[in-house]
Design a protein around this motif. Structure first.
Motif, PDB file in Angstrom:
ATOM      1  N   ASN A 167       0.626  -1.138  -0.022  1.00 64.68           N
ATOM      2  CA  ASN A 167       0.131  -0.036   0.098  1.00 64.68           C
ATOM      3  C   ASN A 167       0.794   1.207   0.009  1.00 64.68           C
ATOM      4  OD1 ASN A 167      -2.232  -1.593  -0.080  1.00 64.68           O
ATOM      5  ND2 ASN A 167      -2.841  -1.409   2.040  1.00 64.68           N
ATOM      6  N   ASN A 168       2.147   1.034  -0.160  1.00 66.04           N
ATOM      7  CA  ASN A 168       3.075   2.375   0.097  1.00 66.04           C
ATOM      8  C   ASN A 168       3.530   2.765  -1.226  1.00 66.04           C
ATOM      9  OD1 ASN A 168       4.192   4.301   1.537  1.00 66.04           O
ATOM     10  ND2 ASN A 168       6.077   3.321   1.973  1.00 66.04           N
ATOM     11  N   ASN A 169       3.367   2.004  -2.515  1.00 70.10           N
ATOM     12  CA  ASN A 169       3.921   2.236  -3.559  1.00 70.10           C
ATOM     13  C   ASN A 169       5.279   2.665  -3.525  1.00 70.10           C
ATOM     14  OD1 ASN A 169       1.764   1.857  -5.491  1.00 70.10           O
ATOM     15  ND2 ASN A 169       1.003   3.732  -4.905  1.00 70.10           N
ATOM     16  N   ASP A 170       6.252   1.956  -2.309  1.00 66.01           N
ATOM     17  CA  ASP A 170       7.512   2.344  -2.338  1.00 66.01           C
ATOM     18  C   ASP A 170       8.312   1.342  -2.711  1.00 66.01           C
ATOM     19  OD1 ASP A 170       9.282   4.021   0.603  1.00 66.01           O
ATOM     20  OD2 ASP A 170       9.762   3.750  -1.580  1.00 66.01           O
TER      21      ASP A 170
ATOM     22  N   THR B  19      -0.854   8.144  -8.393  1.00 65.38           N
ATOM     23  CA  THR B  19       0.444   8.023  -8.069  1.00 65.38           C
ATOM     24  C   THR B  19       1.360   8.176  -9.344  1.00 65.38           C
ATOM     25  OG1 THR B  19      -0.165   6.823  -6.174  1.00 65.38           O
ATOM     26  CG2 THR B  19       2.370   6.734  -7.043  1.00 65.38           C
TER      27      THR B  19
ATOM     28  N   TYR C  66       5.463   8.645 -10.826  1.00 63.15           N
ATOM     29  CA  TYR C  66       6.819   8.571 -10.613  1.00 63.15           C
ATOM     30  C   TYR C  66       7.801   8.905 -11.601  1.00 63.15           C
ATOM     31  CZ  TYR C  66       4.811   4.651  -7.895  1.00 63.15           C
ATOM     32  OH  TYR C  66       3.878   3.676  -7.273  1.00 63.15           O
TER      33      TYR C  66
ATOM     34  N   ARG D 255       8.485  10.758  -6.164  1.00 57.49           N
ATOM     35  CA  ARG D 255       7.217  10.227  -6.352  1.00 57.49           C
ATOM     36  C   ARG D 255       5.935  11.252  -6.042  1.00 57.49           C
ATOM     37  NH1 ARG D 255       4.480   6.606  -2.545  1.00 57.49           N
ATOM     38  NH2 ARG D 255       6.194   6.754  -1.104  1.00 57.49           N
TER      39      ARG D 255
ATOM     40  N   GLU E 206       1.988  11.701  -5.104  1.00 55.62           N
ATOM     41  CA  GLU E 206       0.463  11.192  -4.481  1.00 55.62           C
ATOM     42  C   GLU E 206      -0.305  12.483  -4.978  1.00 55.62           C
ATOM     43  OE1 GLU E 206      -0.375   8.181  -3.977  1.00 55.62           O
ATOM     44  OE2 GLU E 206       1.469   7.238  -3.324  1.00 55.62           O
TER      45      GLU E 206
ATOM     46  N   SER F 132       0.802   4.453 -11.254  1.00 60.54           N
ATOM     47  CA  SER F 132      -0.140   3.367 -10.489  1.00 60.54           C
ATOM     48  C   SER F 132      -1.310   3.836  -9.921  1.00 60.54           C
ATOM     49  CB  SER F 132       0.771   2.638  -9.840  1.00 60.54           C
ATOM     50  OG  SER F 132       1.133   3.714  -8.385  1.00 60.54           O
TER      51      SER F 132
ATOM     52  N   ARG G 280      -2.955   2.802  -4.140  1.00 59.99           N
ATOM     53  CA  ARG G 280      -2.736   1.417  -3.097  1.00 59.99           C
ATOM     54  C   ARG G 280      -2.708   0.286  -3.876  1.00 59.99           C
ATOM     55  NH1 ARG G 280      -3.554   2.660   1.983  1.00 59.99           N
ATOM     56  NH2 ARG G 280      -4.583   4.692   2.611  1.00 59.99           N
ATOM     57  N   ALA G 281      -2.088   0.292  -5.181  1.00 57.98           N
ATOM     58  CA  ALA G 281      -1.754  -0.833  -5.972  1.00 57.98           C
ATOM     59  C   ALA G 281      -0.385  -1.179  -6.359  1.00 57.98           C
ATOM     60  CB  ALA G 281      -2.585  -0.967  -7.224  1.00 57.98           C
TER      61      ALA G 281
ATOM     62  N   GLN H 113       3.121  -0.669 -11.323  1.00 56.18           N
ATOM     63  CA  GLN H 113       3.469   0.525 -11.906  1.00 56.18           C
ATOM     64  C   GLN H 113       3.350   0.232 -13.585  1.00 56.18           C
ATOM     65  OE1 GLN H 113       6.909   2.508 -10.307  1.00 56.18           O
ATOM     66  NE2 GLN H 113       6.979   1.410  -8.474  1.00 56.18           N
TER      67      GLN H 113
END
Lengths: 110, 113
Positions: A94-97, B31, B33, B48, B50, B95, B98-99, B102
């Motif tokens: 859930n962090n896309n990190d 999101t 990037y 990044r 949001e 993306s 919460r997925a 990418q």
């Protein structure tokens, strides 16, 4: 962020099964494992993602042992068009990190 | 459905000149990037977003790089002034919230002479 370690390169032949293993010893409880594929002059493309045990889709399978400190991407019956760089990433879903490493350069030979 | 669009695809400039890259993400993706990829290496995250907020820009060289994402859709990455070491492929990805997946654009190949 968990650090990942993969072989720099691998060679295979058409029709063989290829297994690429990624080590991620400091994976966190909430981390998922994701694999991407990148062809020359293109951006990376998502292949598969998993948390534990086994995940399979139309392209590949992902095997994750119980301790989750490593994972193996399995490509069945590779063809020349599977020649690419494969990246293993670890990060919270859930962090896309997540961070890309150097990847594994797979060369499929005829 | 259209994928991530980037322009230009190629750019050649002389050092000390400014340059800008544009990215249009997949519709509905919150999101966004920006990555930099040097030859033979994996993509390195620069920033990044949001929506409109830059949530991770720790790897962005802020003395010469800047980015914006007005209205939370398109984004622009700028370098001013460019240096020889900035030659690389600049990738944009997006993306859904919460997925994990990418989606990458084709990238912009920058050559600084």
């Amino acid at each position: 962020l968990a650090k990942t370690t993969q072989p720099i390169s691998m060679d295979s032949y058409e029709g063989q099964e290829v297994n690429i293993t990624c080590s991620h010893n400091n994976i966190a409880t909430n981390d998922y494992i994701t694999w991407y594929q990148q062809f020359p002059s293109q951006g990376p493309r998502f292949i598969i993602q998993g948390y534990k045990t086994k995940v399979t889709n139309e392209v590949a399978s992902l095997f994750i042992p119980a301790d989750r400190k490593s994972s193996t991407l399995s490509l069945p019956r590779v063809s020349l068009s599977d020649t690419a760089v494969y990246y293993c990433l670890v990060g919270r879903y859930n962090n896309n990190d997540m961070r890309f490493g150097a990847g594994t350069r797979l060369t499929v030979k005829p | 459905e259209a994928g991530v669009v980037q322009s230009p695809r190629y750019k050649i400039i002389e050092k000390k000149q400014p340059v800008a890259f544009w990215c249009n993400p997949i519709s509905g993706h919150n999101t966004l990037y920006w990555y930099r990829q040097n030859l033979g290496q994996g993509p390195e995250l620069l920033i990044r977003y949001e929506n409109e907020e830059a949530v991770d820009d720790s790897q962005l060289p802020k003395d010469r790089f800047s980015a914006e994402r007005l209205k939370g859709v398109d984004s622009t990455l700028k370098i001013q002034p460019a240096e020889l070491g900035d030659s690389a492929v600049y990738l944009c990805a997006s993306s859904a919230d919460r997925a994990g997946e990418q989606f990458f654009g084709p990238g912009t190949r920058l050559t600084v002479l």
